[in-house]
Write an enzyme that holds these catalytic residues in place. Structure first.
Site, PDB file in Angstrom:
ATOM      1  N   ARG A  62       0.801  -1.230  -0.090  1.00  0.00           N
ATOM      2  CA  ARG A  62      -0.009   0.048  -0.003  1.00  0.00           C
ATOM      3  C   ARG A  62       0.685   1.294  -0.061  1.00  0.00           C
ATOM      4  O   ARG A  62       0.644   2.412  -0.964  1.00  0.00           O
ATOM      5  CB  ARG A  62      -0.973  -0.082   1.156  1.00  0.00           C
ATOM      6  CG  ARG A  62      -1.826   1.079   1.198  1.00  0.00           C
ATOM      7  CD  ARG A  62      -2.852   1.111   2.362  1.00  0.00           C
ATOM      8  NE  ARG A  62      -3.524  -0.131   2.429  1.00  0.00           N
ATOM      9  CZ  ARG A  62      -4.204  -0.374   3.665  1.00  0.00           C
ATOM     10  NH1 ARG A  62      -4.500   0.533   4.588  1.00  0.00           N
ATOM     11  NH2 ARG A  62      -4.903  -1.580   3.667  1.00  0.00           N
ATOM     12  N   HIS A  87      -7.683  -5.231  -7.720  1.00  0.00           N
ATOM     13  CA  HIS A  87      -7.507  -4.589  -6.565  1.00  0.00           C
ATOM     14  C   HIS A  87      -8.891  -4.580  -5.698  1.00  0.00           C
ATOM     15  O   HIS A  87      -9.760  -3.396  -5.891  1.00  0.00           O
ATOM     16  CB  HIS A  87      -7.253  -3.001  -6.916  1.00  0.00           C
ATOM     17  CG  HIS A  87      -6.636  -2.214  -5.681  1.00  0.00           C
ATOM     18  ND1 HIS A  87      -5.261  -2.496  -5.340  1.00  0.00           N
ATOM     19  CD2 HIS A  87      -6.931  -1.326  -5.285  1.00  0.00           C
ATOM     20  CE1 HIS A  87      -4.963  -1.566  -4.404  1.00  0.00           C
ATOM     21  NE2 HIS A  87      -6.038  -0.872  -4.119  1.00  0.00           N
ATOM     22  N   TYR A 124     -18.784  11.029 -14.855  1.00  0.00           N
ATOM     23  CA  TYR A 124     -18.780  12.162 -15.603  1.00  0.00           C
ATOM     24  C   TYR A 124     -17.292  12.292 -16.471  1.00  0.00           C
ATOM     25  O   TYR A 124     -17.291  12.817 -17.350  1.00  0.00           O
ATOM     26  CB  TYR A 124     -18.886  13.280 -14.786  1.00  0.00           C
ATOM     27  CG  TYR A 124     -20.165  13.391 -14.098  1.00  0.00           C
ATOM     28  CD1 TYR A 124     -21.407  13.481 -14.878  1.00  0.00           C
ATOM     29  CD2 TYR A 124     -20.109  13.573 -12.795  1.00  0.00           C
ATOM     30  CE1 TYR A 124     -22.433  13.525 -14.164  1.00  0.00           C
ATOM     31  CE2 TYR A 124     -21.566  13.734 -12.054  1.00  0.00           C
ATOM     32  CZ  TYR A 124     -22.657  13.717 -12.790  1.00  0.00           C
ATOM     33  OH  TYR A 124     -23.818  13.748 -12.146  1.00  0.00           O
TER      34      TYR A 124
END
Length: 752
Positions: A36, A82, A126
């Site tokens: 991470r 993931h 969007y």
């Protein structure tokens, strides 16, 4: 019998709590560090970024192709590779597309992907995205066995452990992350300079840090700016892997004509949000912490343009910017902590040389694996070509076997084939290829093409074998590949030009704030409740002024905007405010406690404007005091400074400028004592010495005067009275004194 008696419970085990928590926390820490927070030194990516780019490759989103919805991309990443929140994946992808965050963006975004003001990107439904050209350079070679693959989280697919990475992305784009017990923070650099450093390391593996830093002089931030860190500090940071870089905004002085000018900031430091910076500058103006700054405006469009207006044309722009650098994010310190995963497994704080060495070793490994992969492909193709050639030389027999044999494949493999004076046997792969051959391929020209292809592949095979056998040839090939990347993203391209320049910070000249302020007269008014205001000009001190309900006048004095005004508290502590920093006189003013840290239980007893060279008499209600130079009364912080030391229950009684040669003090018992001024010590801070001895009560007031001129005060009728013969009250310091003269004020205060 209970309904639950037949339920089988799993076996239980016990272990000490410390061991249980320790092992589980270490597992969590390892997961955070490895998967991470820390980037891989080879491709400079964390797993989430690597998976985003790999998923975009699987979706065939090339830099020259079409865009896909970000929601589709983040959904594929989450579903296939993931298993984390889609918001986190989208945020990570959006950052890869931000040209103000990434020096070489890896994602080409279409739509609102956030801005330098700190606004968030639009929702993933969007926006659209595809890979950018630098990302394709990181992925190049994945289909050629350049790196290892591993199963994804559910074992249904495979994903790369690391990307081939054609350029040192770790340093080119930087990285930051906080793991468990460790963190990383790496600034972006110029790719052209990094490649030059890599080529130098290939030529001279033992190159020293100084020569390397000559080629890579410092970070190159996407937002530009000016790096003012001394070179020796940069060298030390790159040598150790830890350090910091001072980064300043880029600014110019813009002439407005007729002697007027303004400052225009065109580049702000990396990771500074422009909107927050504007707010901070506005706060400095409001709090008058930088009195020379009058206004700030944001005139930015596609580029950054922050306009700073000086309060007066006489202000020095260099000094004004120096004050802003010290008080705002126009200058930041970007810390360097090159804590990365070496070979994807070992976290280590690396030097610049070690990071580049990890990248170069990775590129050599990628080159060797790709070469070996190509050799394997050539071997398979040559085998097929040899079979085709056998078939062409014995075409009639091959057709006969295929037409008449029930098992043509076995028959082809069992037949001895005469080829150019020798006997050849077909392998299973060759026989299968011959059987799969189309009829249209049966022409004379095809044989010539196959022989040409075979000769070309054999030549290529010899070159690859020579490459794998020679380390020198490998490094030469890597240099050529780096040269190609340099041509695509180097200094000759728009994206490759260096944006962050270098300069010396220069010697910091401490300019008095007064020199930056226009000098104007003001009338300072302090109320009983501690509200202060500054009326413009020299107003009558007894003029009628409005106060809040329940409040009233306490102090009024004449000063100038450049004056430092000292407020003495009942606890013997002094605070300082600048005349220019006081609120205007239109309203009721502001509480002093907003400007300086005055405790609620402390009362302001005196307000003075100390002038350089003056001295002041300070005394407590207990009767102890001393003389202090004016310079020692000025406090530099909001917390003020302790001047008069007193025990609890005692308060400040006297704070007056010194003049003359004698001291007159009067107690609450109306006894007055006059003694020579030189009997008092001069100190910067302390309790002082006893002025007058009291059997009961304490000190009411004290004043200094010239004995030759006599001691003056105002009687109850308001008439000034002067006592010339003071022999009756003369004595040594710390004696009791005698009753005050007839007509002395009943409040035991000197008013002269």
């Amino acid at each position: 019998m209970s309904d639950h008696d037949d339920i089988k419970h799993p076996p239980t085990s016990s272990e000490p709590l410390a061991r249980a928590i320790g092992s589980r926390y270490l597992t969590y820490a390892l997961s955070t560090i490895m998967h991470r927070a820390l980037p891989d030194a080879r491709d400079g990516l964390k797993p989430v970024h690597r998976r985003i780019l790999f998923a975009m490759r699987e979706l065939k989103l090339s830099s020259t192709g079409g865009f896909r919805k970000s929601a589709k991309i983040s959904g594929d990443v989450m579903g296939n590779y993931h298993p984390h929140g889609d918001a986190a994946i989208y945020d990570a992808m959006a950052r890869l597309a931000q040209d103000f965050a990434m020096r070489y963006p890896l994602v080409d975004g279409q739509g609102n992907f956030g801005n330098i003001d700190g606004d968030s990107p639009a929702a993933s439904r969007y926006t659209e995205a595809r890979m950018a050209a630098p990302a394709e350079a990181l992925l190049e070679g994945l289909a050629e066995d350049a790196v290892d693959f591993r199963p994804n989280y559910d074992g249904t697919l495979s994903e790369p452990v690391v990307l081939p990475a054609a350029f040192p992305n770790l340093l080119a784009n930087g990285a930051s992350g906080i793991a468990v017990g460790m963190a990383t923070n790496i600034p972006p650099h110029n790719l052209d300079e990094l490649i030059e450093g890599c080529l130098a390391m290939i030529r001279t593996p033992e190159i020293d840090d100084t020569a390397l830093v000559d080629l890579i002089p410092g970070p190159d931030f996407p937002t530009g700016g000016i790096l003012v860190e001394p070179r020796e500090n940069i060298l030390d940071a790159y040598r150790t892997g830890r350090g910091a870089f001072r980064l300043r905004a880029r600014w110019t002085k813009e002439d407005l004509g007729r002697g007027n000018w303004q400052i225009v900031v065109t580049e702000i430091p990396y990771q500074v949000q422009k909107s927050k910076l504007i707010e901070r500058l506005a706060e400095l103006i409001e709090a008058k912490k930088v009195p020379a700054l009058a206004d700030v405006r944001d005139e930015s469009a596609d580029d950054v343009r922050i306009v700073l207006e000086p309060r007066a044309r006489t202000v020095d722009p260099e000094q004004l910017m120096g004050m802003l650098f010290r008080n705002s994010e126009l200058e930041v310190r970007f810390s360097l902590n090159m804590n990365v995963l070496i070979d994807g497994t070992v976290p280590k704080v690396c030097s610049l040389k070690e990071v580049l060495r990890a990248f170069l070793d990775h590129r050599r490994d990628v080159l060797c694996r790709r070469s070996q992969h190509r050799l394997d492909q050539i071997a398979k193709r040559l085998e097929i070509l040899e079979g085709y050639i056998v078939a062409y030389l014995n075409l009639d027999r091959v057709i006969e076997i295929i037409r008449h044999e029930d098992e043509p494949k076995q028959a082809l493999m069992a037949e001895p084939w005469p080829v150019e004076g020798a006997t050849a046997w077909l392998t299973e792969a060759q026989a299968e290829a011959i059987l799969n051959m189309r009829l249209r391929s049966l022409r004379r020209l095809e044989e010539m093409e196959l022989r040409a292809e075979r000769d070309g592949l054999m030549t290529e095979r010899d070159g690859l074998e020579a490459l794998l056998a020679s380390e020198k040839a490998q490094w030469k090939t890597i240099s050529t590949e780096l040269g190609a990347v340099r041509k695509a993203f180097g200094k000759a391209t728009a994206i490759g030009r260096r944006r962050t320049d270098f300069a010396e910070a220069g010697e910091v000249v401490e300019v008095p704030i007064e020199a930056m302020i226009e000098r104007e007269p003001i009338t300072v008014i302090v109320s009983k409740m501690g509200w202060v205001r500054a009326m413009k000009g020299t107003q009558p001190l007894d003029a009628e002024v409005k106060f809040k309900d329940g409040d009233g006048p306490a102090f009024a004095l004449h000063a100038e905007t450049t004056d430092r005004i000292v407020l003495m508290g009942s606890n013997g502590r002094a605070w300082t405010v600048l005349g220019a920093a006081l609120p205007g006189g239109r309203g009721m003013g502001d509480p002093l406690r907003l400007m300086v840290d005055i405790p609620n239980e402390v009362e302001i007893t005196h307000v003075v404007v100390p002038k350089p060279g003056e001295k002041y008499l300070l005394a407590s209600s207990e009767g102890d005091g001393f003389v202090a130079p004016a310079e020692e009364l000025i406090a530099q912080t909001r917390a003020g400074k302790q001047v008069l030391n007193m025990r609890e229950g005692i308060r400040t009684a006297v704070f007056r400028p010194v003049s003359g040669d004698s001291v007159a003090c009067v107690g609450e018992n109306r006894k007055m004592l006059v003694f020579a001024l030189d009997e008092l010590p001069e100190m910067a801070r302390g309790k002082g010495v006893r002025l007058q001895k009291f059997k009961d009560g304490g000190l009411a007031d004290a004043i200094t005067f010239a004995r030759a001129e006599g001691l003056s005060w105002k009687d109850p009728a308001g008439r000034t009275r002067t006592e010339s013969d003071l022999s009756e009250w003369l004595g040594k310091r710390a004696t009791a004194g005698r009753m005050a003269p007839r007509g002395f004020p009943r409040d035991n205060r000197f008013t002269g």
